[in-house]
Scaffold this motif. Structure first.
Motif, PDB file in Angstrom:
ATOM      1  N   ARG A 530      -2.514 -17.519 -16.989  1.00  0.00           N
ATOM      2  CA  ARG A 530      -2.870 -18.198 -15.746  1.00  0.00           C
ATOM      3  C   ARG A 530      -3.850 -17.365 -14.920  1.00  0.00           C
ATOM      4  NH1 ARG A 530       1.649 -21.568 -12.579  1.00  0.00           N
ATOM      5  NH2 ARG A 530      -0.335 -22.276 -11.672  1.00  0.00           N
ATOM      6  N   TYR A 531      -3.559 -16.075 -14.777  1.00  0.00           N
ATOM      7  CA  TYR A 531      -4.454 -15.228 -13.981  1.00  0.00           C
ATOM      8  C   TYR A 531      -5.825 -15.095 -14.650  1.00  0.00           C
ATOM      9  CZ  TYR A 531      -0.592 -13.798 -10.944  1.00  0.00           C
ATOM     10  OH  TYR A 531       0.441 -13.785 -10.043  1.00  0.00           O
ATOM     11  N   ALA A 532      -5.848 -15.015 -15.979  1.00  0.00           N
ATOM     12  CA  ALA A 532      -7.128 -14.940 -16.690  1.00  0.00           C
ATOM     13  C   ALA A 532      -7.960 -16.190 -16.421  1.00  0.00           C
ATOM     14  CB  ALA A 532      -6.881 -14.774 -18.189  1.00  0.00           C
ATOM     15  N   GLU A 533      -7.318 -17.352 -16.440  1.00  0.00           N
ATOM     16  CA  GLU A 533      -8.034 -18.612 -16.209  1.00  0.00           C
ATOM     17  C   GLU A 533      -8.505 -18.712 -14.760  1.00  0.00           C
ATOM     18  OE1 GLU A 533      -9.940 -21.459 -17.996  1.00  0.00           O
ATOM     19  OE2 GLU A 533      -8.420 -20.288 -19.076  1.00  0.00           O
ATOM     20  N   ARG A 534      -7.670 -18.263 -13.821  1.00  0.00           N
ATOM     21  CA  ARG A 534      -8.085 -18.279 -12.413  1.00  0.00           C
ATOM     22  C   ARG A 534      -9.329 -17.417 -12.212  1.00  0.00           C
ATOM     23  NH1 ARG A 534      -2.416 -17.524  -8.997  1.00  0.00           N
ATOM     24  NH2 ARG A 534      -1.401 -19.419  -9.783  1.00  0.00           N
ATOM     25  N   ALA A 535      -9.279 -16.217 -12.789  1.00  0.00           N
ATOM     26  CA  ALA A 535     -10.408 -15.303 -12.631  1.00  0.00           C
ATOM     27  C   ALA A 535     -11.666 -15.886 -13.275  1.00  0.00           C
ATOM     28  CB  ALA A 535     -10.073 -13.948 -13.253  1.00  0.00           C
ATOM     29  N   GLU A 536     -11.521 -16.477 -14.466  1.00  0.00           N
ATOM     30  CA  GLU A 536     -12.691 -17.009 -15.156  1.00  0.00           C
ATOM     31  C   GLU A 536     -13.304 -18.174 -14.398  1.00  0.00           C
ATOM     32  OE1 GLU A 536     -13.895 -19.242 -19.299  1.00  0.00           O
ATOM     33  OE2 GLU A 536     -12.060 -18.048 -19.261  1.00  0.00           O
ATOM     34  N   MET A 537     -12.481 -19.107 -13.933  1.00  0.00           N
ATOM     35  CA  MET A 537     -13.008 -20.248 -13.189  1.00  0.00           C
ATOM     36  C   MET A 537     -13.698 -19.793 -11.908  1.00  0.00           C
ATOM     37  SD  MET A 537     -13.364 -23.586 -13.000  1.00  0.00           S
ATOM     38  CE  MET A 537     -12.109 -24.606 -13.783  1.00  0.00           C
ATOM     39  N   SER A 538     -13.096 -18.851 -11.192  1.00  0.00           N
ATOM     40  CA  SER A 538     -13.717 -18.338  -9.970  1.00  0.00           C
ATOM     41  C   SER A 538     -15.035 -17.645 -10.271  1.00  0.00           C
ATOM     42  CB  SER A 538     -12.762 -17.366  -9.262  1.00  0.00           C
ATOM     43  OG  SER A 538     -11.583 -18.012  -8.855  1.00  0.00           O
TER      44      SER A 538
END
Length: 856
Positions: A530-538
């Motif tokens: 989840r954190y990896a996806e949040r960082a990537e989208m941001s």
């Protein structure tokens, strides 16, 4: 190693080999004799160092540091996962000849056997106390003496499975024991890592030196632990109990667990039920038979020992007393680490073994005896004062370094409580060569050896963990593993080492244990995704914003407002641009903070820090390539910090490219290399859930508000660019930038791996694979109903209707409503998954807390 072999190796370089440093004062030199020539076993090593030269040695030193970093070899992990301390290793090995080693090995075996007898006596017959060999105050006043362990069950003749000894050499070169480690002896894993690294950076020297291998020791560890539970089962489940990721030696615990093939668990992963210990996992409870612990005695059981502990298993001690679980080493062994024991060890050896102690201990004086106390007070200036009861707060006092005022204070402390102090003679210890800043220097060193019980007594690791002081100004080597540099220890054999004959396991394949992961592990992997996806989208959206703001085309205020508002919504870092319209024309400081402010919740750096923290919690699950990429990610984060130190840099999007590439590399590696087990499954569920939530939120915040045609096209293309779909969109729809076309590609196109429907459909497949509870329920489970409803809502949506502008509100109300509904359902889904598969329950506690007892 024979003399002819040494001569052959040394002859490779005919240059004179003499000590590059002056002879130590009143200390033994490991490598060089009194004539300053290399001792016989050291000649090949010195020849190799001389032949490599400064440049070659420095290159190998840097290579060793890279290997250690890539392996994740750390100690004392700080709260900041971006800057872990890399394990410190000197590439020049310590060397000892096999003939000398065999004498030391015999003494170490005797000492391990003696400490095993002491443990069994103090928690059993107590002959040492009854006969006055050991003063009872040393035992009964020691907080490490656990009365609950009296009469403890152990499955074989040996109770003490592991034993470690800290050794120094005196001026004559004789080994002297300065302390014993019996609770959870650490360092064996670091010794193995040191051997792995040094053998890679000095392969020829290692191969030609006929160094005794370490594999046999660790094979004995496996066999011993398996035999401990032979009375319970033919296929024991063995786990390694760790204090957690912020333990100073967590790397070693994870490394050993992987090397031995055992699950790494924390106290919360285990529970006591029906007089047995169980591991909590996705598949329910799995019986645990043997616990290899790395948690100190007092913290192992909140119910009977320290009630404020968060590291143990409530009820563990009672299960161990009943013999339903074997703990290695058994609880109560912390008592044996008191330095007061060394003052009486020769007499204890005669009493229990009827043998003279082969390995002498440093001369010790327990201040609880009047004769010893008098000697200590009269000779305080030349002694080391140690607490009789080891703790983190109590440090050794080296009195030869103190002035008269400080000595008076020490004298007063001893007189106030003599039983609590032990004095020892100061032994400077031997010096050994290290490679430091491009030159060879001398450093004081200490050796820790390791023994494990076997069928015939004890097996000693042929080598150990050498540690050296960090500077020439330090005459004392810290016994704390994290307080000094380490070295590999080579025992040179006179014959070529052969491969270890590992016995074949005849266990039927039907009885082989399926990997069963603790709930804590899959929860961390879920949040890692989840954190990896949040960082990537941001990151993707931030790069798009930078490109648009700094692009050659005009970017109107309407487009700017939508994209900047979307950045605040996606990051969750509000009020941001949404409630502070004045920032729209001067967005640089806010954008810079959203990139590099690690203290700001929702920022890119904050999400990356949280992702790395989850990775540290499950580092034993990560492949070597994943660790390398995570290290590269840390480097990129530090590069971004440097670029943003004075605010937004000139070309801000370029500094973010490395972060995006690293995140994509992690995602690709997991997709292509991980087995499709529950660890991969929950990481994917975390990724897909977060991507679905962020995609729905992005569509809602960017496309719900109608804009003039030019601005609408800019916003739509910006959204498509941020999810790597702009080129596909242009190929499919040419120049027709309609919102409904964008929704077709971003919302319902199953061929687009970043579309909303693709994420929800993947989640539906994963939910089918998850373990189901034994409770029979009517119809579909709640999580399946939610995912099917979300899938249907997306599939049944009329894209043209979603793109229509509602007259009364002047918004795309249907799109807003649908995306809001999908977001709500996905958030409910994550809550259900968390409640169902992750453990949030607290174990039983003592009714009376330890800190209350004085007031009761």
């Amino acid at each position: 190693m024979t003399e002819s072999t040494i001569a052959k190796l040394a002859a490779q370089d005919q240059a004179p080999l003499t000590a590059p440093y002056v002879a130590p004062d009143r200390a033994y030199d490991e490598a060089f004799s009194e004539t300053r020539q290399p001792r016989l076993p050291w000649q090949p090593v010195m020849s190799a160092v001389h032949q490599l030269g400064t440049e070659g040695m420095q290159d190998r030193h840097l290579r060793a540091q890279r290997i250690l970093r890539d392996d994740g070899a750390t100690y004392n992990l700080k709260s900041d996962p971006l800057s872990p301390n890399v394990w410190s290793l000197d590439i020049i090995p310590n060397v000892i000849d096999k003939s000398e080693w065999l004498n030391l090995e015999a003494a170490l075996k005797q000492r391990a056997h003696l400490f095993d007898l002491i443990y069994k006596d103090l928690y059993g017959e107590q002959r040492l106390l009854k006969e006055g060999v050991l003063p009872s105050e040393i035992v009964f006043s020691h907080p490490g003496f656990l009365r609950q362990c009296h009469g403890m069950h152990w499955p074989s003749g040996t109770a003490l499975t592991f034993h470690a000894v800290d050794l120094v050499r005196d001026q004559s070169g004789q080994f002297i024991a300065t302390g014993d480690r019996t609770q959870a002896p650490s360092g064996a894993g670091y010794a193995l890592e040191n051997r792995t690294v040094v053998s890679r950076v000095l392969p020829s020297l290692f191969r030609d030196s006929q160094t005794m291998r370490l594999a046999g020791f660790f094979q004995t560890v496996r066999e011993t632990l398996s035999q401990l539970a032979s009375d319970l089962t033919d296929a024991p489940r063995i786990v390694v109990l760790t204090p957690g990721a912020y333990s100073s030696t967590y790397f070693e615990q994870a490394y050993l667990a992987n090397h031995l093939g055992y699950p790494l668990v924390q106290g919360g992963d285990l529970t006591v039920r029906n007089g047995k210990v169980w591991m909590k996992s996705l598949n329910g409870l799995s019986r645990v038979d043997v616990i290899l612990r790395r948690v100190e005695d007092a913290y192992c059981d909140q119910a009977e020992l320290r009630s404020d502990s968060t590291l143990g298993v409530p009820g563990l001690l009672e299960v161990a007393r009943q013999g339903n679980v074997i703990i290695a080493n058994p609880l109560g062994t912390g008592l044996l680490e008191t330095p007061a024991l060394l003052a009486f060890l020769p007499q204890i050896s005669q009493t229990l073994l009827n043998e003279t102690l082969l390995l002498p201990s440093v001369t010790s004086y327990w201040c609880g005896e009047q004769e010893h106390l008098a000697y200590v007070l009269n000779n305080l200036h030349q002694l080391i004062i140690k607490p009789a009861f080891r703790s983190i707060d109590n440090k050794s006092i080296y009195c030869h370094q103190l002035d008269e005022k400080a000595l008076s204070e020490v004298r007063a402390k001893i007189l106030a409580d003599p039983v609590a102090y032990v004095a020892q003679d100061y032994i400077p210890g031997s010096v050994t060569p290290v490679w430091d800043n491009g030159e060879m220097l001398a450093r004081p060193c200490i050796l820790r050896t390791f023994s494990v019980a076997n069928e015939s007594g004890y097996c000693v690791m042929p080598g150990g963990l050498s540690r050296v002081a960090e500077s020439t100004a330090e005459a004392i080597v810290s016994k704390n593993l994290s307080g000094s540099r380490s070295k590999d220890m080579w025992v040179l054999s006179d014959t070529t080492e052969t491969d270890i004959d590992v016995p074949l396991d005849n266990l039927p394949i039907s009885q082989a244990q399926v990997a069963n992961l603790p709930s804590r592990v899959i929860e961390n992997l879920f949040w890692f995704g989840r954190y990896a996806e949040r960082a990537e989208m941001s990151l993707r959206l931030m790069r798009t914003i930078f490109k648009q703001l700094n692009g050659i085309d005009h970017f109107p205020i309407e487009s700017r407002e939508v994209l900047l508002g979307a950045m605040s919504e996606i990051s969750g870092s509000q009020p941001g641009f949404i409630e502070q319209p004045e920032l729209l024309m001067q967005p640089n400081d806010e954008l810079a903070a959203l990139v590099s402010d690690g203290q700001r919740v929702g920022s890119i750096k904050s999400n990356l820090q949280l992702m790395l923290a989850c990775a540290e919690q499950v580092k034993e699950m990560l492949s070597a390539d994943t660790r390398i990429i995570l290290n590269e990610l840390r480097d990129h984060i530090h590069s971004v910090d440097r670029a943003y130190v004075n605010g937004l840099p000139a070309v801000p999007e370029e500094s973010l490219d490395g972060l995006v590439t690293s995140l994509l590399a992690i995602s690709g590696l997991n997709h292509e290399s991980m087995l499709r087990g529950m660890d991969w499954m929950f990481q994917e569920i975390g990724r897909r859930t977060e991507r679905a939530l962020l995609t729905a939120n992005l569509l809602k915040t960017t496309l719900s508000k109608p804009l003039p045609s030019l601005q609408q096209q800019q916003v739509l293309e910006s959204v498509l660019l941020s999810v790597e779909a702009l080129i596909s969109f242009r190929r499919r729809y040419r120049t027709r930038a309609r919102v409904s076309y964008g929704l077709d590609l971003l919302m319902i196109d199953r061929s687009n791996p970043r579309s909303l429907i693709y994420q929800v459909d993947q989640l539906r497949k994963y939910l089918e694979e998850l373990p189901q509870s034994d409770q029979v329920s009517l119809g579909l489970s709640r999580e399946k109903r939610l995912i099917i409803k979300s899938l249907n809502d997306i599939q049944l949506a009329d894209l043209e209707s979603l793109a229509q502008i509602e007259e009364s509100t002047q918004t795309r109300a249907q799109l807003t409503e649908l995306m809001g509904q999908v977001i709500e359902q996905l958030e409910q889904l994550t809550t259900i998954i968390s409640d169902k598969y992750f453990d949030h329950t607290a174990g039983p506690q003592q009714l009376i807390k330890a800190k209350w007892k004085n007031n009761v």
